[in-house]
Write a protein that holds these residues in place. Structure first.
Motif, PDB file in Angstrom:
ATOM      1  N   VAL A  47       0.811  -1.297  -0.129  1.00 58.91           N
ATOM      2  CA  VAL A  47      -0.209  -0.343  -0.589  1.00 58.91           C
ATOM      3  C   VAL A  47       1.477   0.911  -0.226  1.00 58.91           C
ATOM      4  O   VAL A  47       1.326   1.152   1.131  1.00 58.91           O
ATOM      5  CB  VAL A  47      -0.842   0.125   1.251  1.00 58.91           C
ATOM      6  N   SER A  48       0.766   1.765  -1.006  1.00 59.53           N
ATOM      7  CA  SER A  48       1.307   2.997  -1.110  1.00 59.53           C
ATOM      8  C   SER A  48       1.532   3.901   0.014  1.00 59.53           C
ATOM      9  O   SER A  48       3.307   4.709   0.393  1.00 59.53           O
ATOM     10  CB  SER A  48       1.636   3.557  -2.619  1.00 59.53           C
ATOM     11  N   SER A  49       0.974   4.428   0.640  1.00 64.43           N
ATOM     12  CA  SER A  49       0.702   5.132   1.827  1.00 64.43           C
ATOM     13  C   SER A  49       0.828   4.515   3.111  1.00 64.43           C
ATOM     14  O   SER A  49       1.257   4.965   4.597  1.00 64.43           O
ATOM     15  CB  SER A  49      -0.110   6.086   2.317  1.00 64.43           C
ATOM     16  N   PRO A 209      -5.117   6.234   4.898  1.00 63.61           N
ATOM     17  CA  PRO A 209      -4.774   5.893   4.087  1.00 63.61           C
ATOM     18  C   PRO A 209      -4.822   4.018   4.334  1.00 63.61           C
ATOM     19  O   PRO A 209      -4.644   3.676   2.987  1.00 63.61           O
ATOM     20  CB  PRO A 209      -2.895   5.187   4.865  1.00 63.61           C
ATOM     21  N   ARG A 211      -8.189   3.822   3.652  1.00 60.94           N
ATOM     22  CA  ARG A 211      -8.759   3.830   2.604  1.00 60.94           C
ATOM     23  C   ARG A 211      -8.539   3.245   1.165  1.00 60.94           C
ATOM     24  O   ARG A 211      -8.946   2.750  -0.183  1.00 60.94           O
ATOM     25  CB  ARG A 211     -10.344   5.064   2.520  1.00 60.94           C
ATOM     26  N   GLU A 212      -6.622   3.338   0.807  1.00 62.82           N
ATOM     27  CA  GLU A 212      -6.315   3.320   0.429  1.00 62.82           C
ATOM     28  C   GLU A 212      -6.035   1.791   0.165  1.00 62.82           C
ATOM     29  O   GLU A 212      -6.563   0.828  -0.765  1.00 62.82           O
ATOM     30  CB  GLU A 212      -5.030   4.037  -0.540  1.00 62.82           C
ATOM     31  N   ASP A 215      -9.477   0.061   0.131  1.00 68.91           N
ATOM     32  CA  ASP A 215     -10.416   0.578  -1.617  1.00 68.91           C
ATOM     33  C   ASP A 215     -11.312   0.899  -0.746  1.00 68.91           C
ATOM     34  O   ASP A 215     -12.678   0.433  -1.684  1.00 68.91           O
ATOM     35  CB  ASP A 215     -10.525  -0.173  -2.679  1.00 68.91           C
ATOM     36  N   ALA A 217     -12.764   4.564  -0.057  1.00 72.55           N
ATOM     37  CA  ALA A 217     -12.850   5.740   0.102  1.00 72.55           C
ATOM     38  C   ALA A 217     -14.710   5.988  -0.074  1.00 72.55           C
ATOM     39  O   ALA A 217     -14.891   5.421  -0.947  1.00 72.55           O
ATOM     40  CB  ALA A 217     -11.952   6.191  -0.331  1.00 72.55           C
ATOM     41  N   SER A 280      -4.585   3.574  10.281  1.00 68.88           N
ATOM     42  CA  SER A 280      -3.592   3.433   9.504  1.00 68.88           C
ATOM     43  C   SER A 280      -2.811   5.300   9.274  1.00 68.88           C
ATOM     44  O   SER A 280      -1.431   5.135   9.163  1.00 68.88           O
ATOM     45  CB  SER A 280      -4.007   3.601   7.838  1.00 68.88           C
ATOM     46  N   SER A 284       1.602   5.810   9.440  1.00 66.51           N
ATOM     47  CA  SER A 284       1.914   6.379   7.716  1.00 66.51           C
ATOM     48  C   SER A 284       2.693   7.749   8.573  1.00 66.51           C
ATOM     49  O   SER A 284       3.574   8.115   7.916  1.00 66.51           O
ATOM     50  CB  SER A 284       1.124   7.040   6.722  1.00 66.51           C
TER      51      SER A 284
END
Ligand code: PBG
Length: 329
Positions: A47-49, A209, A211-212, A215, A217, A280, A284
Protein backbone atom coordinates in the motif's frame (compact mmCIF):
# COMPACT_ATOMS: atom_id res chain seq x y z
CA UNK A 1 9.82 14.89 52.65
CA UNK A 2 11.29 16.46 49.60
CA UNK A 3 14.69 17.09 48.08
CA UNK A 4 17.37 16.16 49.06
CA UNK A 5 15.83 13.12 50.84
CA UNK A 6 13.72 12.38 47.80
CA UNK A 7 15.52 11.89 44.53
CA UNK A 8 13.39 10.24 41.87
CA UNK A 9 16.45 9.81 39.68
CA UNK A 10 17.66 7.01 42.02
CA UNK A 11 15.34 4.55 40.32
CA UNK A 12 16.28 5.64 36.82
CA UNK A 13 19.98 4.85 37.01
CA UNK A 14 20.04 1.48 35.25
CA UNK A 15 17.80 -0.48 32.93
CA UNK A 16 17.18 -3.26 35.53
CA UNK A 17 16.02 -0.63 38.03
CA UNK A 18 13.84 1.08 35.46
CA UNK A 19 12.37 -2.28 34.45
CA UNK A 20 11.58 -3.12 38.07
CA UNK A 21 9.47 -0.01 38.61
CA UNK A 22 7.96 0.22 35.12
CA UNK A 23 4.21 0.76 35.42
CA UNK A 24 3.10 -0.22 31.93
CA UNK A 25 3.99 -3.37 30.04
CA UNK A 26 3.73 -4.20 26.37
CA UNK A 27 3.59 -7.84 25.27
CA UNK A 28 3.27 -9.26 21.78
CA UNK A 29 0.07 -10.91 23.00
CA UNK A 30 -1.49 -7.47 23.50
CA UNK A 31 -1.11 -6.65 19.82
CA UNK A 32 -3.57 -7.29 17.02
CA UNK A 33 -2.33 -7.23 13.46
CA UNK A 34 -4.66 -6.03 10.66
CA UNK A 35 -4.54 -7.86 7.32
CA UNK A 36 -6.07 -6.81 4.00
CA UNK A 37 -7.15 -9.80 1.95
CA UNK A 38 -7.44 -9.58 -1.82
CA UNK A 39 -8.29 -12.01 -4.62
CA UNK A 40 -5.65 -14.00 -6.47
CA UNK A 41 -2.67 -16.10 -5.58
CA UNK A 42 0.83 -15.07 -4.62
CA UNK A 43 -0.30 -11.44 -4.41
CA UNK A 44 1.66 -9.17 -2.07
CA UNK A 45 0.97 -5.59 -3.11
CA UNK A 46 2.35 -2.83 -0.93
CA UNK A 47 0.00 0.00 0.00
CA UNK A 48 1.79 3.12 -1.18
CA UNK A 49 0.76 5.29 1.77
CA UNK A 50 1.56 2.55 4.31
CA UNK A 51 5.12 1.22 3.96
CA UNK A 52 5.29 -2.42 5.09
CA UNK A 53 1.52 -2.98 4.77
CA UNK A 54 0.27 -5.17 1.94
CA UNK A 55 -2.83 -6.35 0.17
CA UNK A 56 -2.42 -10.11 0.48
CA UNK A 57 -4.02 -12.98 -1.37
CA UNK A 58 -5.28 -15.73 0.93
CA UNK A 59 -2.18 -17.94 0.52
CA UNK A 60 0.08 -15.02 1.41
CA UNK A 61 -2.16 -14.08 4.33
CA UNK A 62 -1.75 -17.58 5.75
CA UNK A 63 2.03 -17.14 5.59
CA UNK A 64 1.76 -13.78 7.28
CA UNK A 65 -0.46 -15.31 9.98
CA UNK A 66 2.07 -18.05 10.65
CA UNK A 67 4.76 -15.46 11.14
CA UNK A 68 2.49 -13.45 13.43
CA UNK A 69 1.72 -16.54 15.50
CA UNK A 70 5.42 -17.33 15.79
CA UNK A 71 6.03 -13.83 17.11
CA UNK A 72 3.40 -14.34 19.80
CA UNK A 73 1.00 -11.72 18.44
CA UNK A 74 -2.45 -11.94 20.02
CA UNK A 75 -4.69 -11.88 16.98
CA UNK A 76 -5.49 -10.72 13.48
CA UNK A 77 -8.10 -8.22 12.33
CA UNK A 78 -9.30 -9.08 8.84
CA UNK A 79 -10.45 -6.73 6.09
CA UNK A 80 -11.31 -7.63 2.52
CA UNK A 81 -11.03 -6.21 -0.97
CA UNK A 82 -13.75 -7.97 -2.93
CA UNK A 83 -13.64 -8.88 -6.62
CA UNK A 84 -16.57 -6.54 -7.29
CA UNK A 85 -18.76 -4.06 -5.42
CA UNK A 86 -22.44 -3.13 -5.58
CA UNK A 87 -24.99 -0.78 -4.00
CA UNK A 88 -25.73 -2.98 -1.00
CA UNK A 89 -22.34 -4.58 -0.41
CA UNK A 90 -23.35 -8.18 -1.14
CA UNK A 91 -19.68 -9.22 -1.08
CA UNK A 92 -19.67 -8.68 2.68
CA UNK A 93 -21.90 -11.66 3.45
CA UNK A 94 -21.12 -13.81 0.41
CA UNK A 95 -20.28 -17.32 1.59
CA UNK A 96 -17.38 -17.24 -0.84
CA UNK A 97 -16.46 -13.66 -0.10
CA UNK A 98 -12.83 -12.76 0.23
CA UNK A 99 -12.70 -12.67 4.03
CA UNK A 100 -14.80 -15.84 4.29
CA UNK A 101 -12.27 -17.63 2.05
CA UNK A 102 -9.46 -16.19 4.12
CA UNK A 103 -11.04 -17.31 7.37
CA UNK A 104 -11.47 -20.88 6.16
CA UNK A 105 -7.83 -21.03 5.05
CA UNK A 106 -6.58 -19.44 8.26
CA UNK A 107 -8.68 -21.79 10.38
CA UNK A 108 -7.10 -24.74 8.62
CA UNK A 109 -3.58 -23.42 9.29
CA UNK A 110 -1.46 -24.05 12.36
CA UNK A 111 -1.57 -20.32 13.15
CA UNK A 112 -5.26 -20.48 14.09
CA UNK A 113 -4.54 -22.26 17.36
CA UNK A 114 -2.46 -19.34 18.60
CA UNK A 115 -4.25 -16.33 17.12
CA UNK A 116 -7.65 -14.81 17.73
CA UNK A 117 -9.21 -14.29 14.31
CA UNK A 118 -11.24 -11.09 14.40
CA UNK A 119 -13.38 -10.18 11.41
CA UNK A 120 -14.16 -6.51 10.83
CA UNK A 121 -17.88 -6.13 10.09
CA UNK A 122 -18.68 -3.24 7.78
CA UNK A 123 -20.05 -2.61 4.32
CA UNK A 124 -17.76 0.18 3.09
CA UNK A 125 -15.23 -2.13 1.44
CA UNK A 126 -18.08 -3.85 -0.44
CA UNK A 127 -20.37 -1.01 -1.49
CA UNK A 128 -19.86 0.78 -4.80
CA UNK A 129 -20.44 4.13 -3.05
CA UNK A 130 -18.01 3.32 -0.23
CA UNK A 131 -20.38 4.12 2.65
CA UNK A 132 -20.79 1.84 5.65
CA UNK A 133 -24.52 1.20 5.12
CA UNK A 134 -27.31 1.46 2.58
CA UNK A 135 -27.50 4.84 0.86
CA UNK A 136 -30.74 6.60 -0.03
CA UNK A 137 -30.72 9.64 -2.25
CA UNK A 138 -32.87 12.69 -1.45
CA UNK A 139 -32.43 14.95 -4.49
CA UNK A 140 -28.88 16.30 -4.23
CA UNK A 141 -28.30 14.98 -0.76
CA UNK A 142 -28.07 11.46 0.54
CA UNK A 143 -28.48 9.57 3.76
CA UNK A 144 -26.99 6.36 5.08
CA UNK A 145 -30.15 4.56 6.11
CA UNK A 146 -29.67 3.11 9.57
CA UNK A 147 -32.28 0.43 10.12
CA UNK A 148 -32.17 -1.40 6.77
CA UNK A 149 -28.37 -1.51 7.11
CA UNK A 150 -28.63 -3.44 10.38
CA UNK A 151 -29.96 -6.55 8.73
CA UNK A 152 -27.07 -6.60 6.25
CA UNK A 153 -24.49 -6.09 8.97
CA UNK A 154 -26.05 -8.89 11.02
CA UNK A 155 -26.01 -11.18 8.00
CA UNK A 156 -22.36 -10.31 7.45
CA UNK A 157 -21.46 -11.12 11.06
CA UNK A 158 -23.18 -14.52 10.86
CA UNK A 159 -21.48 -15.34 7.57
CA UNK A 160 -18.03 -14.38 8.88
CA UNK A 161 -18.54 -16.41 12.05
CA UNK A 162 -19.73 -19.43 10.07
CA UNK A 163 -16.54 -19.14 7.99
CA UNK A 164 -14.39 -19.25 11.14
CA UNK A 165 -14.17 -15.83 12.80
CA UNK A 166 -13.52 -16.14 16.55
CA UNK A 167 -14.72 -12.58 17.16
CA UNK A 168 -16.74 -10.13 15.07
CA UNK A 169 -15.93 -6.42 15.18
CA UNK A 170 -18.58 -4.05 13.79
CA UNK A 171 -17.00 -0.75 12.67
CA UNK A 172 -19.93 0.81 10.80
CA UNK A 173 -21.34 3.06 13.59
CA UNK A 174 -25.00 2.37 12.80
CA UNK A 175 -27.23 2.72 15.88
CA UNK A 176 -28.40 -0.64 17.17
CA UNK A 177 -25.92 -2.80 15.26
CA UNK A 178 -24.61 -4.62 18.31
CA UNK A 179 -28.12 -5.73 19.31
CA UNK A 180 -28.91 -6.74 15.73
CA UNK A 181 -25.69 -8.73 15.39
CA UNK A 182 -26.11 -10.39 18.82
CA UNK A 183 -29.67 -11.46 17.95
CA UNK A 184 -28.64 -12.82 14.55
CA UNK A 185 -25.66 -14.74 15.97
CA UNK A 186 -27.80 -16.24 18.73
CA UNK A 187 -30.49 -17.20 16.25
CA UNK A 188 -27.83 -19.02 14.21
CA UNK A 189 -26.72 -20.85 17.39
CA UNK A 190 -23.52 -18.80 17.48
CA UNK A 191 -24.14 -17.55 21.00
CA UNK A 192 -20.52 -18.12 22.04
CA UNK A 193 -19.10 -15.68 19.51
CA UNK A 194 -17.99 -12.45 21.20
CA UNK A 195 -18.63 -8.99 19.73
CA UNK A 196 -15.80 -6.46 19.80
CA UNK A 197 -17.64 -3.25 19.11
CA UNK A 198 -15.90 -0.19 17.70
CA UNK A 199 -18.00 1.68 20.22
CA UNK A 200 -16.11 4.91 20.13
CA UNK A 201 -15.21 5.63 16.54
CA UNK A 202 -14.60 9.20 15.47
CA UNK A 203 -14.94 10.63 11.97
CA UNK A 204 -11.21 11.04 11.52
CA UNK A 205 -8.78 12.31 8.91
CA UNK A 206 -6.40 9.65 10.20
CA UNK A 207 -8.27 6.88 8.32
CA UNK A 208 -7.00 8.28 5.01
CA UNK A 209 -4.33 5.68 4.21
CA UNK A 210 -6.64 2.82 5.24
CA UNK A 211 -9.06 3.86 2.54
CA UNK A 212 -6.31 3.27 0.01
CA UNK A 213 -5.39 -0.05 1.64
CA UNK A 214 -9.00 -1.26 1.72
CA UNK A 215 -10.19 0.65 -1.35
CA UNK A 216 -13.07 2.00 0.74
CA UNK A 217 -13.08 5.77 0.29
CA UNK A 218 -16.62 7.16 0.06
CA UNK A 219 -17.38 8.17 -3.54
CA UNK A 220 -19.38 11.19 -2.35
CA UNK A 221 -19.89 12.95 0.97
CA UNK A 222 -18.14 11.84 4.11
CA UNK A 223 -18.82 9.72 7.19
CA UNK A 224 -19.68 12.51 9.60
CA UNK A 225 -23.37 11.64 9.76
CA UNK A 226 -22.56 8.28 11.36
CA UNK A 227 -19.07 8.43 12.86
CA UNK A 228 -18.62 10.63 15.93
CA UNK A 229 -17.57 14.25 16.06
CA UNK A 230 -13.98 14.40 17.26
CA UNK A 231 -14.82 17.05 19.83
CA UNK A 232 -17.09 14.80 21.89
CA UNK A 233 -16.00 12.84 24.94
CA UNK A 234 -19.34 12.54 26.74
CA UNK A 235 -20.96 11.23 23.59
CA UNK A 236 -18.23 8.57 23.36
CA UNK A 237 -19.21 7.39 26.85
CA UNK A 238 -22.85 7.17 25.75
CA UNK A 239 -21.87 5.13 22.68
CA UNK A 240 -19.98 2.70 24.90
CA UNK A 241 -22.82 2.48 27.39
CA UNK A 242 -25.33 1.69 24.67
CA UNK A 243 -23.09 -0.89 23.03
CA UNK A 244 -22.54 -2.63 26.36
CA UNK A 245 -26.29 -2.61 26.99
CA UNK A 246 -26.82 -4.17 23.56
CA UNK A 247 -24.41 -6.97 24.40
CA UNK A 248 -20.92 -5.94 23.33
CA UNK A 249 -18.31 -8.14 25.02
CA UNK A 250 -15.36 -5.83 24.38
CA UNK A 251 -15.01 -2.38 22.96
CA UNK A 252 -12.55 -0.75 20.63
CA UNK A 253 -11.57 2.92 20.72
CA UNK A 254 -10.44 4.60 17.54
CA UNK A 255 -8.23 6.41 16.55
CA UNK A 256 -5.81 6.09 19.45
CA UNK A 257 -3.23 8.87 19.68
CA UNK A 258 -5.46 11.94 19.16
CA UNK A 259 -8.06 10.41 21.55
CA UNK A 260 -6.05 9.04 24.48
CA UNK A 261 -8.19 11.01 26.91
CA UNK A 262 -11.23 9.13 25.63
CA UNK A 263 -9.42 5.81 26.18
CA UNK A 264 -8.56 6.86 29.73
CA UNK A 265 -12.10 8.02 30.48
CA UNK A 266 -13.54 4.74 29.22
CA UNK A 267 -11.03 2.73 31.27
CA UNK A 268 -11.91 4.63 34.44
CA UNK A 269 -15.60 4.25 33.88
CA UNK A 270 -16.15 0.74 32.54
CA UNK A 271 -14.79 -2.65 33.48
CA UNK A 272 -15.03 -4.47 30.18
CA UNK A 273 -11.97 -5.48 28.13
CA UNK A 274 -11.00 -2.63 25.89
CA UNK A 275 -8.72 -2.14 22.92
CA UNK A 276 -7.53 0.89 21.01
CA UNK A 277 -6.80 1.08 17.29
CA UNK A 278 -3.62 2.86 16.26
CA UNK A 279 -5.06 3.68 12.86
CA UNK A 280 -3.51 3.94 9.43
CA UNK A 281 -2.81 7.68 9.59
CA UNK A 282 -0.98 7.32 12.90
CA UNK A 283 1.17 4.62 11.32
CA UNK A 284 1.81 6.51 8.08
CA UNK A 285 2.62 9.73 9.87
CA UNK A 286 5.27 8.00 11.96
CA UNK A 287 6.64 6.22 8.89
CA UNK A 288 6.91 9.48 6.99
CA UNK A 289 9.05 10.85 9.80
CA UNK A 290 11.13 7.64 9.91
CA UNK A 291 11.82 7.92 6.19
CA UNK A 292 13.14 11.44 6.63
CA UNK A 293 15.27 10.40 9.56
CA UNK A 294 13.29 12.76 11.78
CA UNK A 295 12.30 10.18 14.39
CA UNK A 296 14.02 7.08 15.67
CA UNK A 297 11.76 4.25 14.41
CA UNK A 298 12.20 1.81 17.28
CA UNK A 299 11.83 4.32 20.05
CA UNK A 300 8.97 6.28 18.51
CA UNK A 301 7.03 3.10 17.69
CA UNK A 302 7.38 1.62 21.18
CA UNK A 303 6.63 4.94 22.83
CA UNK A 304 3.46 5.36 20.79
CA UNK A 305 2.30 1.86 21.80
CA UNK A 306 3.23 2.26 25.47
CA UNK A 307 1.27 5.51 25.55
CA UNK A 308 -1.85 3.75 24.33
CA UNK A 309 -1.44 1.01 26.96
CA UNK A 310 -0.83 3.60 29.67
CA UNK A 311 -4.03 5.40 28.68
CA UNK A 312 -5.82 2.16 29.58
CA UNK A 313 -6.09 -0.07 26.52
CA UNK A 314 -5.78 -3.81 27.24
CA UNK A 315 -4.86 -4.50 23.64
CA UNK A 316 -3.84 -2.47 20.61
CA UNK A 317 -4.70 -2.95 16.97
CA UNK A 318 -1.58 -1.79 15.15
CA UNK A 319 0.15 -2.09 11.80
CA UNK A 320 3.39 -2.15 13.83
CA UNK A 321 2.41 -5.46 15.45
CA UNK A 322 5.12 -7.55 13.80
CA UNK A 323 7.84 -4.90 14.12
CA UNK A 324 7.00 -4.31 17.78
CA UNK A 325 6.70 -8.01 18.61
CA UNK A 326 10.19 -8.61 17.23
CA UNK A 327 11.56 -6.04 19.66
CA UNK A 328 9.61 -6.88 22.79
CA UNK A 329 9.03 -10.64 22.38
C1 PBG B 1 -14.39 0.46 8.11
C2 PBG B 1 -13.14 0.77 8.82
C3 PBG B 1 -12.28 1.87 8.67
C4 PBG B 1 -11.18 1.64 9.49
C5 PBG B 1 -11.42 0.45 10.16
N1 PBG B 1 -12.63 -0.06 9.74
C6 PBG B 1 -12.35 3.02 7.74
C7 PBG B 1 -13.36 4.06 7.91
O1 PBG B 1 -14.19 4.05 8.81
O2 PBG B 1 -13.34 4.94 7.05
C8 PBG B 1 -9.98 2.53 9.62
C9 PBG B 1 -8.74 1.86 10.08
C10 PBG B 1 -7.48 2.61 9.84
O3 PBG B 1 -7.47 3.78 9.45
O4 PBG B 1 -6.43 2.00 10.06
N2 PBG B 1 -15.47 1.25 8.40
Amino acid sequence: MSFPQNRLRRLRRSEPLRALVRETTLDPGDLIYPLFLCPGEGVRREVSSMPGVFNLSVDEAVREAEEAAQLGIGGLLLFGLPESKDETGTGAWDENGIVQQGLRALKASSAAKRLVLIADVCLCEYTSHGHCGIVVQHGDSFEVDNDPSLELLARTAVSLTAAGADVVAPSDMMDGRVAAIRAALDKASLMQTPILSYASKFASAFYGPFREAADSAPQFGDRRSYQMDGANLREAMREIELDLAEGADMILMKPAMPYLDVVRAARDRYGMPMGAYQVSGEYSMLHAAFQRGWLDPTRAMLESLAGIRRAGADFIVTYFAKDAAKLIG
